[in-house]
Design a protein around this motif. Structure first.
Motif, PDB file in Angstrom:
ATOM      1  N   VAL A  32     -61.642  45.931  24.391  1.00  0.00           N
ATOM      2  CA  VAL A  32     -63.002  45.812  23.925  1.00  0.00           C
ATOM      3  C   VAL A  32     -63.957  47.083  24.066  1.00  0.00           C
ATOM      4  N   GLU A  33     -63.353  48.000  24.805  1.00  0.00           N
ATOM      5  CA  GLU A  33     -63.947  49.219  24.868  1.00  0.00           C
ATOM      6  C   GLU A  33     -63.170  50.564  25.018  1.00  0.00           C
ATOM      7  N   LEU A  34     -63.462  51.601  24.424  1.00  0.00           N
ATOM      8  CA  LEU A  34     -62.585  52.864  24.501  1.00  0.00           C
ATOM      9  C   LEU A  34     -63.267  53.406  25.618  1.00  0.00           C
ATOM     10  N   LEU A  35     -62.547  53.963  26.716  1.00  0.00           N
ATOM     11  CA  LEU A  35     -62.921  54.554  27.949  1.00  0.00           C
ATOM     12  C   LEU A  35     -62.505  56.221  27.865  1.00  0.00           C
ATOM     13  N   ALA A  36     -63.210  57.073  28.604  1.00  0.00           N
ATOM     14  CA  ALA A  36     -62.814  58.431  28.675  1.00  0.00           C
ATOM     15  C   ALA A  36     -62.231  58.924  27.592  1.00  0.00           C
ATOM     16  N   GLY A  37     -63.262  58.823  26.363  1.00  0.00           N
ATOM     17  CA  GLY A  37     -62.570  59.432  25.199  1.00  0.00           C
ATOM     18  C   GLY A  37     -61.279  58.962  24.519  1.00  0.00           C
ATOM     19  N   GLY A  38     -60.843  57.692  24.664  1.00  0.00           N
ATOM     20  CA  GLY A  38     -59.709  57.140  24.386  1.00  0.00           C
ATOM     21  C   GLY A  38     -58.703  57.284  25.112  1.00  0.00           C
ATOM     22  N   ALA A  39     -58.927  57.664  26.236  1.00  0.00           N
ATOM     23  CA  ALA A  39     -57.581  58.081  27.312  1.00  0.00           C
ATOM     24  C   ALA A  39     -57.450  56.810  28.335  1.00  0.00           C
ATOM     25  N   ALA A  40     -58.415  55.729  28.025  1.00  0.00           N
ATOM     26  CA  ALA A  40     -58.166  54.574  28.703  1.00  0.00           C
ATOM     27  C   ALA A  40     -58.992  53.362  28.058  1.00  0.00           C
TER      28      ALA A  40
END
Length: 82
Positions: A32-40
């Motif tokens: 539901v969300e990309l975190l840390a620029g797609g790293a998480a």
């Protein structure tokens, strides 16, 4: 699988147990969300009625994307050799 292949709204399965969240390997959730620029990724786990019972930030190695359509033998070969 590289982190770039996991995208928003992908359906994923846990590859590990997370007993502190009452989540276990094989449980299915939605990114539901990309975190840390797609790293998480924030992955939401819902019951059969669509009610969220847990939302957890996970690393790419903790999840795998589920595929609902068959892939061609050529695309599978290219994923294995990449």
């Amino acid at each position: 699988m590289s982190k770039n292949t996991i995208k928003l709204l992908h359906v994923v399965a846990l590859t590990i147990d997370l007993p502190e969240y009452n989540l276990y390997r094989g449980q299915v959730g939605t990114v539901v969300e990309l975190l840390a620029g797609g790293a998480a990724f924030e992955v939401e786990f819902s019951d059969r009625n669509g009610r969220t019972y847990e939302s957890v930030g996970l690393r790419p190695e903790q999840i795998m994307v589920l595929h609902f359509e068959p892939t061609s033998p050529d695309s599978v070969r290219s994923m294995v050799t990449a």
